[in-house]
Design a protein around this motif. Structure first.
Motif, PDB file in Angstrom:
ATOM      1  N   ALA A   1       0.592  -1.128   0.005  1.00 19.39           N
ATOM      2  CA  ALA A   1      -0.025   0.303   0.194  1.00 19.39           C
ATOM      3  C   ALA A   1       0.745   1.213  -0.246  1.00 19.39           C
ATOM      4  CB  ALA A   1      -1.149   0.218   1.409  1.00 19.39           C
ATOM      5  N   ASP A   2       2.064   1.646   0.561  1.00 15.94           N
ATOM      6  CA  ASP A   2       2.922   2.552   0.539  1.00 15.94           C
ATOM      7  C   ASP A   2       3.392   2.741  -1.058  1.00 15.94           C
ATOM      8  OD1 ASP A   2       1.902   3.175   3.420  1.00 15.94           O
ATOM      9  OD2 ASP A   2       3.766   1.671   4.431  1.00 15.94           O
ATOM     10  N   MET A   3       4.233   1.433  -1.172  1.00 17.22           N
ATOM     11  CA  MET A   3       4.421   1.691  -1.931  1.00 17.22           C
ATOM     12  C   MET A   3       3.699   2.149  -3.544  1.00 17.22           C
ATOM     13  SD  MET A   3       7.624   0.670  -3.785  1.00 17.22           S
ATOM     14  CE  MET A   3       8.158  -0.679  -2.721  1.00 17.22           C
ATOM     15  N   LYS A   4       2.722   1.645  -3.406  1.00 16.70           N
ATOM     16  CA  LYS A   4       1.485   2.462  -4.272  1.00 16.70           C
ATOM     17  C   LYS A   4       1.065   3.468  -4.535  1.00 16.70           C
ATOM     18  CE  LYS A   4      -3.198   1.023  -6.755  1.00 16.70           C
ATOM     19  NZ  LYS A   4      -4.156   0.339  -6.705  1.00 16.70           N
ATOM     20  N   ALA A   5       1.250   4.591  -3.060  1.00 16.59           N
ATOM     21  CA  ALA A   5       0.807   4.645  -2.430  1.00 16.59           C
ATOM     22  C   ALA A   5       2.865   6.289  -2.759  1.00 16.59           C
ATOM     23  CB  ALA A   5       0.551   5.855  -1.334  1.00 16.59           C
ATOM     24  N   THR A   6       3.596   5.652  -2.854  1.00 15.64           N
ATOM     25  CA  THR A   6       4.644   6.552  -3.095  1.00 15.64           C
ATOM     26  C   THR A   6       4.780   6.819  -4.471  1.00 15.64           C
ATOM     27  OG1 THR A   6       6.053   6.060  -1.049  1.00 15.64           O
ATOM     28  CG2 THR A   6       6.898   6.729  -2.641  1.00 15.64           C
ATOM     29  N   GLU A   7       4.681   5.768  -5.497  1.00 15.38           N
ATOM     30  CA  GLU A   7       5.195   5.322  -6.562  1.00 15.38           C
ATOM     31  C   GLU A   7       4.257   6.206  -7.036  1.00 15.38           C
ATOM     32  OE1 GLU A   7       3.927   2.761 -10.494  1.00 15.38           O
ATOM     33  OE2 GLU A   7       3.692   2.298  -8.545  1.00 15.38           O
ATOM     34  N   ALA A   8       2.216   6.182  -7.172  1.00  9.32           N
ATOM     35  CA  ALA A   8       1.332   7.688  -7.573  1.00  9.32           C
ATOM     36  C   ALA A   8       1.796   9.135  -7.341  1.00  9.32           C
ATOM     37  CB  ALA A   8       0.147   7.037  -6.336  1.00  9.32           C
ATOM     38  N   ALA A   9       2.365   8.990  -5.419  1.00 16.19           N
ATOM     39  CA  ALA A   9       3.254  11.017  -5.273  1.00 16.19           C
ATOM     40  C   ALA A   9       4.130  10.789  -6.370  1.00 16.19           C
ATOM     41  CB  ALA A   9       3.727  10.755  -4.241  1.00 16.19           C
ATOM     42  N   VAL A  10       4.555  10.591  -6.968  1.00 20.48           N
ATOM     43  CA  VAL A  10       6.084  10.559  -8.370  1.00 20.48           C
ATOM     44  C   VAL A  10       5.743  10.949  -9.034  1.00 20.48           C
ATOM     45  CG1 VAL A  10       8.341   9.989  -8.378  1.00 20.48           C
ATOM     46  CG2 VAL A  10       7.796   9.443  -6.340  1.00 20.48           C
ATOM     47  N   ARG A  11       4.643   9.647  -9.516  1.00 20.68           N
ATOM     48  CA  ARG A  11       4.577   9.769 -10.780  1.00 20.68           C
ATOM     49  C   ARG A  11       3.405  11.060 -10.990  1.00 20.68           C
ATOM     50  NH1 ARG A  11       1.547   4.919 -12.028  1.00 20.68           N
ATOM     51  NH2 ARG A  11       3.741   4.003 -13.288  1.00 20.68           N
ATOM     52  N   HIS A  12       2.808  11.879  -9.636  1.00 19.37           N
ATOM     53  CA  HIS A  12       1.680  12.495 -10.453  1.00 19.37           C
ATOM     54  C   HIS A  12       2.774  13.814 -10.372  1.00 19.37           C
ATOM     55  CE1 HIS A  12      -1.528  16.206  -8.982  1.00 19.37           C
ATOM     56  NE2 HIS A  12      -0.459  15.971  -8.520  1.00 19.37           N
ATOM     57  N   THR A  13       3.460  14.147  -9.452  1.00 18.88           N
ATOM     58  CA  THR A  13       4.917  14.960  -9.992  1.00 18.88           C
ATOM     59  C   THR A  13       5.376  15.758 -11.259  1.00 18.88           C
ATOM     60  OG1 THR A  13       5.221  14.899  -7.676  1.00 18.88           O
ATOM     61  CG2 THR A  13       6.949  16.496  -8.920  1.00 18.88           C
ATOM     62  N   PHE A  14       5.735  13.906 -11.971  1.00 17.49           N
ATOM     63  CA  PHE A  14       6.047  14.254 -13.042  1.00 17.49           C
ATOM     64  C   PHE A  14       5.499  13.927 -13.806  1.00 17.49           C
ATOM     65  CE2 PHE A  14       9.882  13.340 -11.302  1.00 17.49           C
ATOM     66  CZ  PHE A  14      10.673  13.691 -11.149  1.00 17.49           C
ATOM     67  N   THR A  15       4.252  13.794 -14.202  1.00 17.13           N
ATOM     68  CA  THR A  15       2.663  13.772 -15.171  1.00 17.13           C
ATOM     69  C   THR A  15       2.928  15.348 -15.130  1.00 17.13           C
ATOM     70  OG1 THR A  15       1.554  11.354 -14.398  1.00 17.13           O
ATOM     71  CG2 THR A  15       0.379  13.502 -15.373  1.00 17.13           C
ATOM     72  N   ARG A  16       2.703  16.063 -14.169  1.00 17.41           N
ATOM     73  CA  ARG A  16       2.456  17.431 -14.045  1.00 17.41           C
ATOM     74  C   ARG A  16       2.842  18.360 -15.065  1.00 17.41           C
ATOM     75  NH1 ARG A  16       1.744  19.874  -7.852  1.00 17.41           N
ATOM     76  NH2 ARG A  16       0.673  21.408  -9.568  1.00 17.41           N
ATOM     77  N   ILE A  17       4.313  17.817 -15.733  1.00 19.19           N
ATOM     78  CA  ILE A  17       5.024  18.086 -16.464  1.00 19.19           C
ATOM     79  C   ILE A  17       5.153  17.697 -17.931  1.00 19.19           C
ATOM     80  CG2 ILE A  17       6.703  19.554 -14.601  1.00 19.19           C
ATOM     81  CD1 ILE A  17       9.190  17.424 -15.729  1.00 19.19           C
ATOM     82  N   GLY A  18       4.993  16.724 -18.125  1.00 18.84           N
ATOM     83  CA  GLY A  18       3.963  16.248 -19.180  1.00 18.84           C
ATOM     84  C   GLY A  18       5.834  15.235 -19.245  1.00 18.84           C
ATOM     85  N   VAL A  19       5.766  14.714 -18.112  1.00 23.79           N
ATOM     86  CA  VAL A  19       7.048  13.238 -17.886  1.00 23.79           C
ATOM     87  C   VAL A  19       5.982  11.669 -17.975  1.00 23.79           C
ATOM     88  CG1 VAL A  19       8.774  12.044 -17.081  1.00 23.79           C
ATOM     89  CG2 VAL A  19       8.537  14.419 -18.175  1.00 23.79           C
ATOM     90  N   GLU A  20       6.023  10.791 -18.702  1.00 18.21           N
ATOM     91  CA  GLU A  20       5.324   9.140 -17.897  1.00 18.21           C
ATOM     92  C   GLU A  20       6.644   8.787 -17.009  1.00 18.21           C
ATOM     93  OE1 GLU A  20       2.681   7.910 -18.509  1.00 18.21           O
ATOM     94  OE2 GLU A  20       2.232  10.094 -18.629  1.00 18.21           O
ATOM     95  N   VAL A  21       5.695   8.006 -16.051  1.00 25.57           N
ATOM     96  CA  VAL A  21       6.991   7.572 -14.802  1.00 25.57           C
ATOM     97  C   VAL A  21       6.897   6.198 -15.290  1.00 25.57           C
ATOM     98  CG1 VAL A  21       7.482   7.080 -12.733  1.00 25.57           C
ATOM     99  CG2 VAL A  21       7.238   9.232 -13.861  1.00 25.57           C
ATOM    100  N   GLU A  22       7.690   4.945 -15.203  1.00 28.29           N
ATOM    101  CA  GLU A  22       7.838   3.721 -15.536  1.00 28.29           C
ATOM    102  C   GLU A  22       8.701   3.380 -14.123  1.00 28.29           C
ATOM    103  OE1 GLU A  22       8.652  -0.010 -17.867  1.00 28.29           O
ATOM    104  OE2 GLU A  22       8.608   1.589 -18.659  1.00 28.29           O
ATOM    105  N   TRP A  23       7.276   2.630 -13.433  1.00 22.85           N
ATOM    106  CA  TRP A  23       8.236   2.154 -12.103  1.00 22.85           C
ATOM    107  C   TRP A  23       8.369   0.611 -11.915  1.00 22.85           C
ATOM    108  CZ3 TRP A  23       8.613   5.642  -7.851  1.00 22.85           C
ATOM    109  CH2 TRP A  23       8.677   5.278  -6.673  1.00 22.85           C
ATOM    110  N   ARG A  24       9.170   0.232 -11.880  1.00 18.47           N
ATOM    111  CA  ARG A  24      10.267  -0.906 -11.715  1.00 18.47           C
ATOM    112  C   ARG A  24      10.105  -0.825 -10.490  1.00 18.47           C
ATOM    113  NH1 ARG A  24      12.777  -1.502 -17.370  1.00 18.47           N
ATOM    114  NH2 ARG A  24      11.370  -0.782 -18.508  1.00 18.47           N
ATOM    115  N   LEU A  25      10.372  -2.412  -9.826  1.00 14.02           N
ATOM    116  CA  LEU A  25      10.372  -2.690  -8.656  1.00 14.02           C
ATOM    117  C   LEU A  25      11.795  -4.774  -8.938  1.00 14.02           C
ATOM    118  CD1 LEU A  25       6.861  -2.518  -6.603  1.00 14.02           C
ATOM    119  CD2 LEU A  25       8.412  -1.383  -6.734  1.00 14.02           C
ATOM    120  N   ASP A  26      12.221  -3.947  -9.299  1.00 22.57           N
ATOM    121  CA  ASP A  26      13.323  -5.170 -10.167  1.00 22.57           C
ATOM    122  C   ASP A  26      14.595  -5.062  -9.239  1.00 22.57           C
ATOM    123  OD1 ASP A  26      14.356  -2.166 -11.178  1.00 22.57           O
ATOM    124  OD2 ASP A  26      14.036  -2.476 -13.154  1.00 22.57           O
ATOM    125  N   HIS A  27      15.191  -3.994  -7.755  1.00 25.61           N
ATOM    126  CA  HIS A  27      15.871  -3.603  -7.030  1.00 25.61           C
ATOM    127  C   HIS A  27      17.250  -2.924  -7.553  1.00 25.61           C
ATOM    128  CE1 HIS A  27      16.525  -5.697  -3.390  1.00 25.61           C
ATOM    129  NE2 HIS A  27      17.678  -5.570  -2.817  1.00 25.61           N
TER     130      HIS A  27
END
Length: 198
Positions: free
Chosen positions: A56-82
């Motif tokens: 749940a915290d991972m999902k919320a953190t990803e959403a927060a980061v994605r929101h900040t970058f989406t606002r400037i027209g940048v897509e964020v791809e989040w990979r939990l690949d260590h």
């Protein structure tokens, strides 16, 4: 680097809610609506999680980061690949390391950061180190979800990889988190957004 709020005057943790009020001016929000998703530059975040963040915290953190970058027209791809990827370090492929207590202690022993530092970026390596125990303490002190300060620290340090060195007086690239209750913070300026998209 980003500094904490409760350990120095003018720090980075802000509101009591995760919802952010959009600033009225100086922001790149217009680009998120003008650019179709297929036209937006893509940023890949490789996460190395050494703290076992809850889903749940991972999902919320990803959403927060994605929101900040989406606002400037940048897509964020989040990979939990260590943090594992074969590409040469690139600003488009950024590794975020969530350090546990032992890792944080080892990093602090290098004496390259202050007691208030919440995160640090190594630009040439496109690598970010997050002092998770400190970020967790900030969330606890401010009575906010961990995703709030964690998302801000990650977005801020990514900014250090993609932008010229230094901090600004406004927005996410401030050196310190604003005082609790300040919500107009989680944004890159229009000029920063244009630079990042390039």
């Amino acid at each position: 680097t980003m500094q904490s709020t409760n350990r120095c005057a003018g720090t980075i943790v802000s509101a009591s809610v995760l919802v952010v009020l959009l600033p009225a001016t100086g922001v790149g929000d217009v680009f998120s609506s003008d650019l179709r998703a297929s036209e937006r530059p893509r940023l890949v975040v490789h996460l190395a999680d050494y703290v076992n963040l809850s889903p749940a915290d991972m999902k919320a953190t990803e959403a927060a980061v994605r929101h900040t970058f989406t606002r400037i027209g940048v897509e964020v791809e989040w990979r939990l690949d260590h943090g594992a990827h074969e590409d040469v370090p690139s600003p488009r492929e950024i590794t975020v390391i969530l350090m546990n207590e032992a890792m944080q202690a080892a990093k602090l022993a290098e004496r390259s950061v202050t007691e208030e530092t919440l995160g640090t970026a190594v630009g040439p390596a496109s690598r970010i180190y997050v002092f998770f125990p400190r970020v967790k303490a900030v969330a606890h002190d401010q009575l906010v979800p961990i995703a709030m300060p964690l998302g801000r620290v990650i977005a801020h340090e990514i900014g250090h990889v993609l932008l010229p060195p230094g901090h600004t007086n406004l927005g996410i690239m401030r050196e310190h988190m604003p005082a609790p209750g300040i919500t107009n913070f989680d944004y890159f300026t229009a000029a920063q957004g244009a630079r990042i998209r390039k």
